[in-house]
Design a protein around this motif. Structure first.
Motif, short mmCIF file in Angstrom:
data_model
loop_
_atom_site.label_atom_id
_atom_site.label_comp_id
_atom_site.label_asym_id
_atom_site.label_seq_id
_atom_site.Cartn_x
_atom_site.Cartn_y
_atom_site.Cartn_z
N TYR A 29 0.84 -1.21 0.00
CA TYR A 29 0.00 0.00 0.00
C TYR A 29 0.87 1.26 0.00
CZ TYR A 29 -4.09 -2.87 1.41
OH TYR A 29 -5.12 -3.78 1.48
N PHE A 30 1.92 1.25 0.82
CA PHE A 30 2.82 2.41 0.86
C PHE A 30 3.49 2.61 -0.50
CE2 PHE A 30 3.22 1.63 5.63
CZ PHE A 30 2.43 2.71 5.97
N GLU A 31 3.95 1.54 -1.10
CA GLU A 31 4.62 1.63 -2.41
C GLU A 31 3.67 2.18 -3.47
OE1 GLU A 31 7.83 1.15 -5.13
OE2 GLU A 31 7.82 0.98 -2.96
N ALA A 32 2.46 1.65 -3.51
CA ALA A 32 1.47 2.10 -4.50
C ALA A 32 1.17 3.59 -4.31
CB ALA A 32 0.19 1.28 -4.38
N ALA A 33 1.02 4.02 -3.06
CA ALA A 33 0.71 5.43 -2.80
C ALA A 33 1.88 6.34 -3.19
CB ALA A 33 0.35 5.61 -1.32
N ARG A 34 3.13 5.90 -2.95
CA ARG A 34 4.28 6.71 -3.38
C ARG A 34 4.31 6.84 -4.89
NH1 ARG A 34 6.78 3.72 0.11
NH2 ARG A 34 8.03 2.62 -1.42
N CYS A 35 4.01 5.75 -5.59
CA CYS A 35 3.99 5.80 -7.06
C CYS A 35 2.93 6.79 -7.55
CB CYS A 35 3.74 4.41 -7.64
SG CYS A 35 5.14 3.29 -7.43
N VAL A 36 1.76 6.78 -6.93
CA VAL A 36 0.70 7.72 -7.31
C VAL A 36 1.13 9.15 -7.00
CG1 VAL A 36 -1.68 8.45 -6.83
CG2 VAL A 36 -1.16 6.02 -7.08
N ALA A 37 1.77 9.36 -5.85
CA ALA A 37 2.26 10.70 -5.50
C ALA A 37 3.30 11.17 -6.51
CB ALA A 37 2.83 10.71 -4.08
N LEU A 38 4.22 10.29 -6.88
CA LEU A 38 5.24 10.65 -7.88
C LEU A 38 4.59 10.99 -9.22
CD1 LEU A 38 7.97 8.04 -6.96
CD2 LEU A 38 8.25 10.53 -6.89
N GLU A 39 3.61 10.20 -9.62
CA GLU A 39 2.91 10.50 -10.88
C GLU A 39 2.22 11.86 -10.83
OE1 GLU A 39 0.38 7.38 -12.30
OE2 GLU A 39 2.01 5.90 -12.25
N SER A 40 1.69 12.23 -9.65
CA SER A 40 1.03 13.53 -9.52
C SER A 40 2.01 14.68 -9.72
CB SER A 40 0.34 13.66 -8.16
OG SER A 40 1.28 13.91 -7.14
N ALA A 41 3.31 14.40 -9.53
CA ALA A 41 4.36 15.41 -9.72
C ALA A 41 5.05 15.22 -11.08
CB ALA A 41 5.38 15.32 -8.60
N ASP A 42 4.39 14.50 -11.98
CA ASP A 42 4.93 14.24 -13.33
C ASP A 42 6.23 13.45 -13.27
OD1 ASP A 42 4.77 14.33 -16.12
OD2 ASP A 42 5.94 16.18 -16.23
N LEU A 43 6.27 12.46 -12.36
CA LEU A 43 7.45 11.61 -12.19
C LEU A 43 7.05 10.14 -12.23
CD1 LEU A 43 9.23 13.63 -9.35
CD2 LEU A 43 10.01 13.38 -11.72
N ALA A 44 6.35 9.74 -13.27
CA ALA A 44 5.95 8.34 -13.40
C ALA A 44 7.18 7.46 -13.51
CB ALA A 44 5.04 8.16 -14.61
N LEU A 45 7.17 6.31 -12.86
CA LEU A 45 8.33 5.43 -12.84
C LEU A 45 8.80 5.00 -14.23
CD1 LEU A 45 7.68 3.26 -9.66
CD2 LEU A 45 8.95 5.40 -9.90
#
Length: 136
Positions: A29-45
Protein backbone atom coordinates in the motif's frame (compact mmCIF):
# COMPACT_ATOMS: atom_id res chain seq x y z
CA UNK A 1 3.02 20.71 -0.40
CA UNK A 2 0.00 19.40 1.33
CA UNK A 3 -0.03 15.70 1.98
CA UNK A 4 -0.79 13.50 -1.04
CA UNK A 5 -3.68 11.11 -0.34
CA UNK A 6 -4.46 7.78 -2.00
CA UNK A 7 -7.57 5.74 -1.17
CA UNK A 8 -7.31 1.96 -0.88
CA UNK A 9 -9.97 -0.63 -0.08
CA UNK A 10 -8.54 -3.96 1.13
CA UNK A 11 -9.27 -6.97 -1.07
CA UNK A 12 -10.10 -10.46 0.15
CA UNK A 13 -6.73 -11.92 -0.86
CA UNK A 14 -4.91 -9.34 1.30
CA UNK A 15 -6.55 -10.57 4.52
CA UNK A 16 -5.19 -13.03 7.05
CA UNK A 17 -7.35 -15.70 8.72
CA UNK A 18 -8.44 -13.14 11.35
CA UNK A 19 -9.97 -10.85 8.68
CA UNK A 20 -7.15 -8.31 9.20
CA UNK A 21 -5.00 -6.92 6.40
CA UNK A 22 -1.82 -9.02 6.42
CA UNK A 23 1.08 -7.01 7.84
CA UNK A 24 3.19 -7.46 4.67
CA UNK A 25 0.44 -5.95 2.51
CA UNK A 26 0.84 -2.53 4.12
CA UNK A 27 4.26 -2.20 2.47
CA UNK A 28 2.51 -2.69 -0.91
CA UNK A 29 0.00 0.00 0.00
CA UNK A 30 2.82 2.41 0.86
CA UNK A 31 4.62 1.63 -2.41
CA UNK A 32 1.47 2.10 -4.50
CA UNK A 33 0.71 5.43 -2.80
CA UNK A 34 4.28 6.71 -3.38
CA UNK A 35 3.99 5.80 -7.06
CA UNK A 36 0.70 7.72 -7.31
CA UNK A 37 2.26 10.70 -5.50
CA UNK A 38 5.24 10.65 -7.88
CA UNK A 39 2.91 10.50 -10.88
CA UNK A 40 1.03 13.53 -9.52
CA UNK A 41 4.36 15.41 -9.72
CA UNK A 42 4.93 14.24 -13.33
CA UNK A 43 7.45 11.61 -12.19
CA UNK A 44 5.95 8.34 -13.40
CA UNK A 45 8.33 5.43 -12.84
CA UNK A 46 8.39 4.31 -16.51
CA UNK A 47 9.31 7.86 -17.57
CA UNK A 48 12.10 7.97 -14.99
CA UNK A 49 13.41 4.62 -16.21
CA UNK A 50 13.53 6.02 -19.76
CA UNK A 51 15.82 8.74 -18.32
CA UNK A 52 18.07 6.11 -16.64
CA UNK A 53 16.71 7.01 -13.19
CA UNK A 54 15.30 4.79 -10.47
CA UNK A 55 14.08 5.69 -7.00
CA UNK A 56 15.14 2.72 -4.86
CA UNK A 57 14.06 2.14 -1.25
CA UNK A 58 17.15 1.67 0.92
CA UNK A 59 15.61 1.79 4.39
CA UNK A 60 12.06 1.20 5.61
CA UNK A 61 10.69 1.39 9.15
CA UNK A 62 7.06 0.44 9.73
CA UNK A 63 5.06 0.90 12.94
CA UNK A 64 1.82 -1.05 13.31
CA UNK A 65 -0.77 0.49 15.62
CA UNK A 66 -4.12 -1.11 14.75
CA UNK A 67 -5.24 -3.61 12.10
CA UNK A 68 -7.36 -2.75 9.09
CA UNK A 69 -10.15 -5.12 8.12
CA UNK A 70 -12.05 -6.01 4.96
CA UNK A 71 -14.72 -3.40 5.61
CA UNK A 72 -12.33 -0.46 6.02
CA UNK A 73 -11.66 2.26 3.50
CA UNK A 74 -8.08 3.40 3.96
CA UNK A 75 -6.34 6.66 3.11
CA UNK A 76 -2.60 6.48 2.58
CA UNK A 77 -1.03 9.87 3.23
CA UNK A 78 2.35 10.45 1.62
CA UNK A 79 4.79 13.28 2.28
CA UNK A 80 8.28 13.87 1.03
CA UNK A 81 9.93 14.86 4.30
CA UNK A 82 13.40 15.67 2.97
CA UNK A 83 15.38 15.93 -0.25
CA UNK A 84 19.06 15.16 -0.01
CA UNK A 85 21.77 15.29 -2.66
CA UNK A 86 21.05 11.80 -4.03
CA UNK A 87 18.26 10.49 -1.82
CA UNK A 88 14.89 11.36 -0.36
CA UNK A 89 13.17 10.68 2.97
CA UNK A 90 9.43 9.95 2.99
CA UNK A 91 6.80 9.72 5.71
CA UNK A 92 3.57 7.82 5.19
CA UNK A 93 0.48 6.96 7.24
CA UNK A 94 -2.44 4.64 6.66
CA UNK A 95 -5.61 6.05 8.16
CA UNK A 96 -9.01 4.38 8.53
CA UNK A 97 -11.39 6.91 7.03
CA UNK A 98 -14.37 5.96 9.24
CA UNK A 99 -12.76 7.22 12.45
CA UNK A 100 -9.50 8.87 11.24
CA UNK A 101 -7.46 6.37 13.28
CA UNK A 102 -3.82 6.08 12.27
CA UNK A 103 -3.30 2.36 11.72
CA UNK A 104 0.22 2.11 10.29
CA UNK A 105 3.11 4.56 9.85
CA UNK A 106 6.24 4.31 7.73
CA UNK A 107 9.47 6.25 7.39
CA UNK A 108 11.68 5.41 4.47
CA UNK A 109 14.75 6.54 2.61
CA UNK A 110 14.96 6.15 -1.15
CA UNK A 111 18.16 6.57 -3.15
CA UNK A 112 18.42 7.96 -6.66
CA UNK A 113 20.10 5.33 -8.86
CA UNK A 114 20.63 4.58 -12.52
CA UNK A 115 18.89 1.64 -14.18
CA UNK A 116 21.76 -0.63 -13.10
CA UNK A 117 21.14 0.26 -9.45
CA UNK A 118 24.25 2.41 -9.05
CA UNK A 119 23.81 5.62 -7.04
CA UNK A 120 23.77 8.77 -9.11
CA UNK A 121 22.98 12.42 -8.77
CA UNK A 122 19.47 13.15 -9.90
CA UNK A 123 18.81 15.22 -12.99
CA UNK A 124 17.94 18.84 -12.06
CA UNK A 125 14.38 18.55 -13.38
CA UNK A 126 13.73 15.57 -11.08
CA UNK A 127 14.63 17.52 -7.96
CA UNK A 128 12.54 20.44 -9.17
CA UNK A 129 9.52 18.22 -9.66
CA UNK A 130 10.05 16.61 -6.25
CA UNK A 131 9.71 20.10 -4.77
CA UNK A 132 5.95 19.78 -5.39
CA UNK A 133 5.85 16.82 -2.98
CA UNK A 134 8.02 18.34 -0.26
CA UNK A 135 6.19 18.70 3.05
CA UNK A 136 6.05 22.08 4.68
Amino acid sequence: MATHATTIVPRFGELDPYNHVNHAVYVSYFEAARCVALESADLALPDLSNQNVQIVVTNLEVRFREPATARDTLRVETELAERRRASTRWQQRIIREADEAVLVEADLVAAICDNDGKPRRPPPDLMGKLEALLAG
